[in-house]
Design a protein around this motif. Structure first.
Motif, PDB file in Angstrom:
ATOM      1  N   GLY A  33      -1.451  -4.595  -1.388  1.00  0.00           N
ATOM      2  CA  GLY A  33      -0.991  -5.312  -0.320  1.00  0.00           C
ATOM      3  C   GLY A  33      -1.663  -4.687   0.752  1.00  0.00           C
ATOM      4  O   GLY A  33      -2.194  -3.645   0.797  1.00  0.00           O
ATOM      5  N   GLY A  35      -2.250  -2.558   4.035  1.00  0.00           N
ATOM      6  CA  GLY A  35      -1.647  -1.205   4.615  1.00  0.00           C
ATOM      7  C   GLY A  35      -1.210  -0.403   3.500  1.00  0.00           C
ATOM      8  O   GLY A  35      -0.538   0.695   3.688  1.00  0.00           O
ATOM      9  N   THR A  36      -1.806  -0.588   2.285  1.00  0.00           N
ATOM     10  CA  THR A  36      -1.329   0.302   1.198  1.00  0.00           C
ATOM     11  C   THR A  36      -2.146   1.385   0.991  1.00  0.00           C
ATOM     12  O   THR A  36      -2.189   2.422   0.339  1.00  0.00           O
ATOM     13  CB  THR A  36      -1.246  -0.531  -0.258  1.00  0.00           C
ATOM     14  OG1 THR A  36      -2.394  -1.178  -0.463  1.00  0.00           O
ATOM     15  CG2 THR A  36       0.019  -1.316  -0.199  1.00  0.00           C
ATOM     16  N   GLY A  37      -3.338   1.439   1.751  1.00  0.00           N
ATOM     17  CA  GLY A  37      -4.405   2.411   1.807  1.00  0.00           C
ATOM     18  C   GLY A  37      -5.702   2.301   0.997  1.00  0.00           C
ATOM     19  O   GLY A  37      -6.396   3.090   0.748  1.00  0.00           O
ATOM     20  N   LYS A  38      -5.906   1.061   0.520  1.00  0.00           N
ATOM     21  CA  LYS A  38      -7.203   0.561  -0.095  1.00  0.00           C
ATOM     22  C   LYS A  38      -8.336   1.041   0.595  1.00  0.00           C
ATOM     23  O   LYS A  38      -9.406   1.772  -0.313  1.00  0.00           O
ATOM     24  CB  LYS A  38      -7.290  -0.923  -0.299  1.00  0.00           C
ATOM     25  CG  LYS A  38      -5.977  -1.272  -1.049  1.00  0.00           C
ATOM     26  CD  LYS A  38      -6.213  -2.916  -1.322  1.00  0.00           C
ATOM     27  CE  LYS A  38      -6.317  -3.813   0.087  1.00  0.00           C
ATOM     28  NZ  LYS A  38      -4.868  -3.743   0.637  1.00  0.00           N
ATOM     29  N   THR A  39      -8.535   0.876   1.883  1.00  0.00           N
ATOM     30  CA  THR A  39      -9.485   1.276   2.765  1.00  0.00           C
ATOM     31  C   THR A  39      -9.883   2.776   2.750  1.00  0.00           C
ATOM     32  O   THR A  39     -10.832   3.212   2.482  1.00  0.00           O
ATOM     33  CB  THR A  39      -9.607   0.439   4.073  1.00  0.00           C
ATOM     34  OG1 THR A  39      -9.563  -0.757   3.748  1.00  0.00           O
ATOM     35  CG2 THR A  39     -10.928   0.755   4.677  1.00  0.00           C
ATOM     36  N   ILE A  40      -8.831   3.406   2.944  1.00  0.00           N
ATOM     37  CA  ILE A  40      -8.622   4.940   3.076  1.00  0.00           C
ATOM     38  C   ILE A  40      -9.207   5.365   1.672  1.00  0.00           C
ATOM     39  O   ILE A  40      -9.958   6.395   1.458  1.00  0.00           O
ATOM     40  CB  ILE A  40      -7.383   5.281   3.355  1.00  0.00           C
ATOM     41  CG1 ILE A  40      -6.905   4.895   4.748  1.00  0.00           C
ATOM     42  CG2 ILE A  40      -7.097   7.003   3.433  1.00  0.00           C
ATOM     43  CD1 ILE A  40      -5.486   5.182   5.079  1.00  0.00           C
ATOM     44  N   PHE A  76      -8.994  11.060   9.874  1.00  0.00           N
ATOM     45  CA  PHE A  76      -8.544  12.116   8.614  1.00  0.00           C
ATOM     46  C   PHE A  76      -9.720  13.201   8.734  1.00  0.00           C
ATOM     47  O   PHE A  76      -9.605  14.032   7.618  1.00  0.00           O
ATOM     48  CB  PHE A  76      -8.836  11.337   7.438  1.00  0.00           C
ATOM     49  CG  PHE A  76      -7.822  10.170   7.196  1.00  0.00           C
ATOM     50  CD1 PHE A  76      -6.441  10.306   6.889  1.00  0.00           C
ATOM     51  CD2 PHE A  76      -8.057   8.697   7.709  1.00  0.00           C
ATOM     52  CE1 PHE A  76      -5.554   9.123   7.063  1.00  0.00           C
ATOM     53  CE2 PHE A  76      -7.238   7.724   7.480  1.00  0.00           C
ATOM     54  CZ  PHE A  76      -6.075   8.064   7.092  1.00  0.00           C
ATOM     55  N   ARG A 212       5.769   4.359  -1.316  1.00  0.00           N
ATOM     56  CA  ARG A 212       4.379   4.048  -1.973  1.00  0.00           C
ATOM     57  C   ARG A 212       4.523   4.386  -3.374  1.00  0.00           C
ATOM     58  O   ARG A 212       4.427   5.628  -3.650  1.00  0.00           O
ATOM     59  CB  ARG A 212       3.603   4.770  -1.013  1.00  0.00           C
ATOM     60  CG  ARG A 212       3.351   4.082   0.216  1.00  0.00           C
ATOM     61  CD  ARG A 212       2.221   4.738   0.850  1.00  0.00           C
ATOM     62  NE  ARG A 212       2.134   4.550   2.407  1.00  0.00           N
ATOM     63  CZ  ARG A 212       1.909   3.519   3.338  1.00  0.00           C
ATOM     64  NH1 ARG A 212       1.246   2.273   2.546  1.00  0.00           N
ATOM     65  NH2 ARG A 212       1.887   3.444   4.552  1.00  0.00           N
ATOM     66  N   ILE A 233       0.321   8.786   2.239  1.00  0.00           N
ATOM     67  CA  ILE A 233      -0.959   8.756   3.368  1.00  0.00           C
ATOM     68  C   ILE A 233      -0.463   9.757   4.352  1.00  0.00           C
ATOM     69  O   ILE A 233       0.478   9.520   4.943  1.00  0.00           O
ATOM     70  CB  ILE A 233      -1.231   7.170   3.581  1.00  0.00           C
ATOM     71  CG1 ILE A 233      -1.291   6.378   2.699  1.00  0.00           C
ATOM     72  CG2 ILE A 233      -2.567   7.416   4.798  1.00  0.00           C
ATOM     73  CD1 ILE A 233      -1.619   4.742   3.049  1.00  0.00           C
TER      74      ILE A 233
HETATM   75  N1  LIG Z   1      -3.410   9.294  10.227  1.00  0.00           N
HETATM   76  C1  LIG Z   1      -2.607   8.624   9.347  1.00  0.00           C
HETATM   77  N2  LIG Z   1      -1.369   9.240   8.878  1.00  0.00           N
HETATM   78  C2  LIG Z   1      -0.700   8.462   8.067  1.00  0.00           C
HETATM   79  N3  LIG Z   1      -0.926   7.199   7.569  1.00  0.00           N
HETATM   80  C3  LIG Z   1      -2.074   6.722   8.024  1.00  0.00           C
HETATM   81  C4  LIG Z   1      -2.798   7.308   9.075  1.00  0.00           C
HETATM   82  N4  LIG Z   1      -3.720   6.474   9.251  1.00  0.00           N
HETATM   83  C5  LIG Z   1      -3.530   5.227   8.639  1.00  0.00           C
HETATM   84  N5  LIG Z   1      -2.269   5.482   7.974  1.00  0.00           N
HETATM   85  C6  LIG Z   1      -1.438   4.540   7.076  1.00  0.00           C
HETATM   86  O1  LIG Z   1      -2.486   3.778   6.412  1.00  0.00           O
HETATM   87  C7  LIG Z   1      -2.249   2.639   6.337  1.00  0.00           C
HETATM   88  C8  LIG Z   1      -3.750   1.771   6.391  1.00  0.00           C
HETATM   89  O2  LIG Z   1      -4.275   2.101   5.266  1.00  0.00           O
HETATM   90  P1  LIG Z   1      -5.656   1.095   4.965  1.00  0.00           P
HETATM   91  O3  LIG Z   1      -6.423   1.746   3.959  1.00  0.00           O
HETATM   92  O4  LIG Z   1      -6.373   0.508   5.933  1.00  0.00           O
HETATM   93  O5  LIG Z   1      -4.775  -0.005   4.115  1.00  0.00           O
HETATM   94  P2  LIG Z   1      -5.372  -1.367   3.267  1.00  0.00           P
HETATM   95  O6  LIG Z   1      -6.698  -1.003   3.389  1.00  0.00           O
HETATM   96  O7  LIG Z   1      -4.848  -1.165   2.036  1.00  0.00           O
HETATM   97  O8  LIG Z   1      -4.963  -2.522   4.254  1.00  0.00           O
HETATM   98  C9  LIG Z   1      -1.414   2.007   7.329  1.00  0.00           C
HETATM   99  O9  LIG Z   1      -0.654   1.237   6.724  1.00  0.00           O
HETATM  100  C10 LIG Z   1      -0.708   3.375   7.863  1.00  0.00           C
HETATM  101  O10 LIG Z   1       0.350   3.478   7.679  1.00  0.00           O
END
Ligand SMILES: Nc1ncnc2c1ncn2[C@@H]1O[C@H](COP(=O)(O)OP(=O)(O)O)[C@@H](O)[C@H]1O
Ligand SMILES: [Mg+2]
Length: 247
Positions: A33, A35-40, A76, A212, A233
């Protein structure tokens, strides 16, 4: 059975769940979904390839533009512009706010305000993988590429084309898609049948807390940990607690 060559993601806890990493050349789908961290996860996979193994990475971005992504990933500590200058990282930016100058071709696909074809995207990926010598690919997210095709047969063939193209390169791919129905009894999406591996990211309510969680649903050639594991995250990116249980 001969030993499978694996590409470690370098993400804490994830390689433990994958018996060492992603089988080389495979295409893995990360479903989750917003904000789950897919892009990260995608960026972290490429960064670790560069930093730990000197492997160039190609990031195909379909939602967020390059500048936006770079800004978010800087928090990061990942110096993506530096990697670009060193020819270790390249973007294919097909986000709606990016202008593609007069390169649109036949059998049009609309992403945001732009028109371009799936063949065009595939050709770009092939050319960039070659010129960069990319060993790792991220496609984030494939949703806007395939959502356009409502007809299941057509959609299936488009996704198969994409998976085939990506796995025919010398690189190993993580691609992402939006999870449409969350929960433990969600629907399995077409993309999940066609990818070589599936990793699901969700937030679950466990007791009173929201946690999560990550689960490896499938990975070809790999004895996976199929348990649901918690992750966080943090300022270092994604960290998975592969020895902790959720329930
Ligand atoms: N520096 C950080 N520390 C902790 N959590 C973070 C940080 N930066 C972003 N996030 C979390 O990462 C989430 C966004 O990740 P992202 O990979 O963009 O999600 P997605 O691509 O799945 O929508 C946000 O919901 C936020 O809670
Ligand atoms: Mg994202």
């Amino acid at each position: 059975m001969s030993k499978v060559e694996r590409i470690p993601t370098g993400i804490s806890g994830l390689d433990e769940m994958l018996a060492g990493g992603i089988p080389k050349g495979r295409v893995v789908l990360v479903v989750g979904g917003p904000g789950t961290g897919k892009t990260i996860l995608c960026a972290q996979y490429l960064v670790n390839g560069i930093v730990n193994h000197g492997e160039p990475g190609l990031f195909i971005t379909l939602d967020e533009n390059r500048n936006h992504l770079i800004r978010e990933m800087t928090s990061f500590g990942w110096d993506i512009p530096g990697f670009e200058k060193a020819n270790k990282w390249a973007f294919i930016d097909v986000s709606p706010s990016q202008n593609v100058e007069g390169e649109a071709k036949s059998s049009k696909l609309t992403i945001g305000k732009k028109d371009f074809s799936m063949e065009w995207v595939i050709a770009r990926i092939k050319a960039e993988v070659k010129s960069l010598g990319a060993k790792r690919l991220a496609v984030d997210p494939i949703t806007s590429l395939v959502f356009h095709y409502q007809d299941t047969t057509q959609r299936r063939s488009v996704i198969l084309d994409l998976v085939d193209t990506l796995s025919s390169t010398d690189a190993t791919t993580i691609m992402t898609t939006e999870l449409r129905i969350a929960g433990l009894e969600r629907n399995v999406q077409l993309e999940e049948y066609l990818a070589h591996g599936v990793i699901v990211l969700q937030t679950l309510q466990v007791g009173k807390a929201i946690t999560r969680v990550i689960q490896i649903e499938k990975m070809r050639e790999t004895p996976i940990d199929t348990q649901i594991r918690p992750y966080r995250i943090t300022e270092k990116g994604i960290e998975i607690y592969s020895r902790e249980s959720v329930f």
